[in-house]
Design an enzyme around this catalytic site. Sequence first.
Site, PDB file in Angstrom:
ATOM      1  CG  ASP A   1      -0.077  -3.801  10.556  1.00 33.69           C
ATOM      2  OD1 ASP A   1       0.403  -3.254   9.545  1.00 33.69           O
ATOM      3  OD2 ASP A   1      -1.283  -3.732  10.860  1.00 33.69           O
TER       4      ASP A   1
ATOM      5  CG  ASN B   1      -0.317   0.017   2.542  1.00 35.58           C
ATOM      6  OD1 ASN B   1       0.821  -0.408   2.672  1.00 35.58           O
ATOM      7  ND2 ASN B   1      -1.022   0.500   3.547  1.00 35.58           N
TER       8      ASN B   1
END
Length: 442
Positions: free
Chosen positions: A319, A102
Site C-alpha cells: 500500500d 486512484n
Amino acid sequence: MSAGLAAVRPHGTVAIRGGTVVDAGGSRQADVLVGDGRVIAVDPAGVEGDRTLDASGCLVAPGLVDLHVHLRQPGREDAETVETGARGAALGGFTAVVAMPNTDPAIDCAAVVREVQDLSAGACCDVYPSAAITVGRRGVDLVPMAELARLGVRIFTDDGAGVQDSQVMRRALEYAAGLDHLSGGRRVVLAQHCEVDELSAGGHMHEGEWSSRLGLGGQPSEAEELMVMRDIALSRLTGSRVHFQHLSTAGSVAMVRAAKEAGLPVTAEAAPHHFTLTDACCADYDTVFKVHPPLRTGADVDAIRAGLVDGTIDAIATDHAPHTSADKERPFDAAPPGMLGLETALALALTELELPIERVLALMAWQPAAVAGIDDRHGRPIAPDEPANLCVIDPGVTWTVSGAAMASPSRNTPYEGRELRGRVRHTLLASEPVVIDGEPQR
Ligand code: DOR
C-alpha cells in the site's frame, strides 16, 4: 559448461555467484547464469558470465511482487511517478507491482490504462495497472471491464474507496466471472478496499482508546469488517473471486479464515504497517502515521501476524502511498492518509515476522504473483528457461531507514531512523541488473 553457453549469447550474460538459491521448491547452494531475459543455468559447480554479481552470503530469490502501490501518475507527479515508484520498487526487491487506479484522472478507461502502460516502458520493474471497478471510482457505473481485460488488466478495484452499493458489487462480480477468457485464460479478480463510508465518515484514525484521548474522530473496526462480511457473502452468491486489500482487524482475519475453510474463492493481503505499528503511534499527532485503513490495536497486529503465519493472508502488499511533505504537514484531520512502503517491506518482514525465508518469499513473490495472474512471468522457479526476474537479498545486514535516501520524491516513511535487518543487494528484471549493490541502474 556455462562458458560455452555464454559464448553463444552475444547480448551479454550475468553470472550471480556464491549465493543460496531459494524458490518455491526449497533452497540450494548454486550459481545462476542469466541472459536474454531468461535463466540459462543453475549450477552448484559455478558459472561464468560476461558480467558477475557477487551473491556470497546472500539469497538468490524470485523478484518480489507487490499487489498494491500508488504511483500517482497521472495527476500527482510531485508525489511520485511511475519511473520513481518503479525505481523504489526495484530497490526493495520487487520486479512487478500492481498500480492502483486512484490517480487523477482515475484508471477507469482504455486511454488511461494505455497511458500507464506506456509510462512503464523502460521502468525498473514491470508495472501492471489495475483499473477501477466503477467509473471515476464513484461506485455507480461499471467500467468497460471486458475492454480493459483485453488490454491486460487483471485486477479491478476502486481502492481508496470501497464499492458501497451491494448490487453494483454483485453485478461487477458476475461480470468479472466471465472475463477470464479475454485475458489469455489468466485470472481476473475484483479487489476490495473494505470500508463502509457511513461508519468511517469523520474518522481519521482507529476508533478506540487513543482516538478518545487525542480527541480525533475514529473509524471503528466494524467499518472494515461489515464490508468483508458482505463481500464474502457476495462471493458465495456469485461464485466469483474476491481479493481483500490491506486487512487491518482481527475480525476481518477471522472472517477470511472461515471463508477459506468453507471453500470460497477469496484471497487477502496485509500491509507491513498493519503487522508492525499500532494506533498508539498517533499519540503525537504525527501525520506520517495516518493511513487508511488506520493503524489498529496490538491485538489486531497479533491477528494479522497470525493470519500471515497460518496462510489466511496470501500476500504482503505495501500500500505504498507517497504524499508530499506539504500535504503531510497539514493538521492530522486534514492530512491525506498513506505511507511509503516499497523500500522497507522486505526488511520489515524479515525483521518482525518469525517466518522462514521460504514463507516470507511465498507471501511476497509467488503467492501475490498468482493473485495478480502474472505467475507466468514472476514468482517463478529459478530454473533454466524460466524468466529471469530475480532479487538477491543479504539477509543478515542491518541498516537504518531514511526517507531522504529513498527513490520517491515523497518522504513519508513511518520507520524513519529505525534499524532493520535484511536488505536487497541486486535486482534483475528480464535478466538485466536494475539494481547493483543497492544502486539503481536506470
Ligand atoms: O492510506 C491510504 N492511502 N489508503 C488508501 O486507501 C489510499 C492511499 C492513497 O492513495 O494515498
